[in-house]
Motif scaffolding. Structure first.
Motif, mmCIF file in Angstrom:
data_model
loop_
_atom_site.group_PDB
_atom_site.id
_atom_site.type_symbol
_atom_site.label_atom_id
_atom_site.label_comp_id
_atom_site.label_asym_id
_atom_site.label_seq_id
_atom_site.Cartn_x
_atom_site.Cartn_y
_atom_site.Cartn_z
ATOM 1 N N GLN A 174 0.854 -1.181 0.000
ATOM 2 C CA GLN A 174 0.000 0.000 0.000
ATOM 3 C C GLN A 174 0.895 1.238 0.000
ATOM 4 N N THR A 175 0.610 2.154 -0.924
ATOM 5 C CA THR A 175 1.385 3.381 -1.016
ATOM 6 C C THR A 175 0.560 4.487 -1.667
ATOM 7 N N ALA A 176 0.889 5.733 -1.333
ATOM 8 C CA ALA A 176 0.278 6.889 -1.992
ATOM 9 C C ALA A 176 1.137 7.367 -3.154
ATOM 10 N N LEU A 231 1.872 -1.120 -7.216
ATOM 11 C CA LEU A 231 1.974 -2.146 -6.174
ATOM 12 C C LEU A 231 0.653 -2.335 -5.428
ATOM 13 N N ASN A 232 -0.186 -1.281 -5.390
ATOM 14 C CA ASN A 232 -1.481 -1.363 -4.708
ATOM 15 C C ASN A 232 -2.419 -2.366 -5.369
ATOM 16 N N ASP A 233 -2.168 -2.682 -6.622
ATOM 17 C CA ASP A 233 -3.118 -3.438 -7.446
ATOM 18 C C ASP A 233 -2.664 -4.851 -7.777
ATOM 19 N N ILE A 234 -1.664 -5.360 -7.063
ATOM 20 C CA ILE A 234 -1.148 -6.697 -7.409
ATOM 21 C C ILE A 234 -1.091 -7.594 -6.175
ATOM 22 N N GLN A 235 -1.071 -8.893 -6.438
ATOM 23 C CA GLN A 235 -0.827 -9.893 -5.399
ATOM 24 C C GLN A 235 0.533 -10.504 -5.673
#
Length: 163
Positions: free
Chosen positions: A126-128, A135-139
């Motif tokens: 999680q990052t802004a 990175l917010n959108d991957i597993q």
């Protein structure tokens, strides 16, 4: 419907190398027979084709020891990239080993994935940061490659994007 249809996969999972990292670890703090807490010290490194950085405080690993002897990871950490972005990493996973190998770990031996072949976790990020927002959108999944407990303790992982 044929009996074998439900027994065969209908899709495939692939992985792509994302990064490796080393997280420096304080010695484990035993809470009782079923829980260890391992503080993640600042430092170490994070390196990959699209990311470079290190760990900063806070971070820790809550390690639950199950009746079977398997251990469940509950890890949270903070990465600061070389260009100043902050990325929260959290993951759960499973470690399956033998009492003899765990004794070697507790005695300060450096162990590898050959010593503990099942040490797998599933990080999310999680990052802004716009640069690292993908990175917010991957597993991902990671596999331990080296670990040592004690005053110079650390854990090293290879991390893979799952598709």
């Amino acid at each position: 419907m044929a009996a074998t249809e439900g027994q065969l996969p209908s899709t495939q999972i692939t992985t792509e190398y994302l990064m490796s990292y080393v997280a420096p670890l304080d010695p484990p703090v035993p809470i009782d027979d079923s829980l260890l807490i391992v503080n993640v010290r600042p430092g170490g490194w994070v390196k990959g084709p699209k990311i470079d950085g290190q760990f900063v405080a806070p971070g820790a690993d809550w390690l639950r020891i199950m009746p079977s002897g398997a251990m469940r990871l509950d890890v949270r950490g903070l990465i600061e990239t070389d260009d100043g972005a902050h990325i929260y990493i959290s993951y759960n996973g499973i470690i399956k080993s033998t009492p003899e190998v765990m004794e070697r770990l507790n005695n300060g031996d450096v162990l590898t994935d050959r010593d503990i072949p099942y040490f797998i976790a599933a990080p999310t990020f999680q990052t802004a940061s716009e640069q690292y927002g993908w990175l917010n959108d991957i597993q991902t999944i990671n596999k331990m490659t080296e670990i040592q407990f004690g005053p110079e303790g650390y854990v090293k992982y290879d991390v893979f994007l799952v598709r």
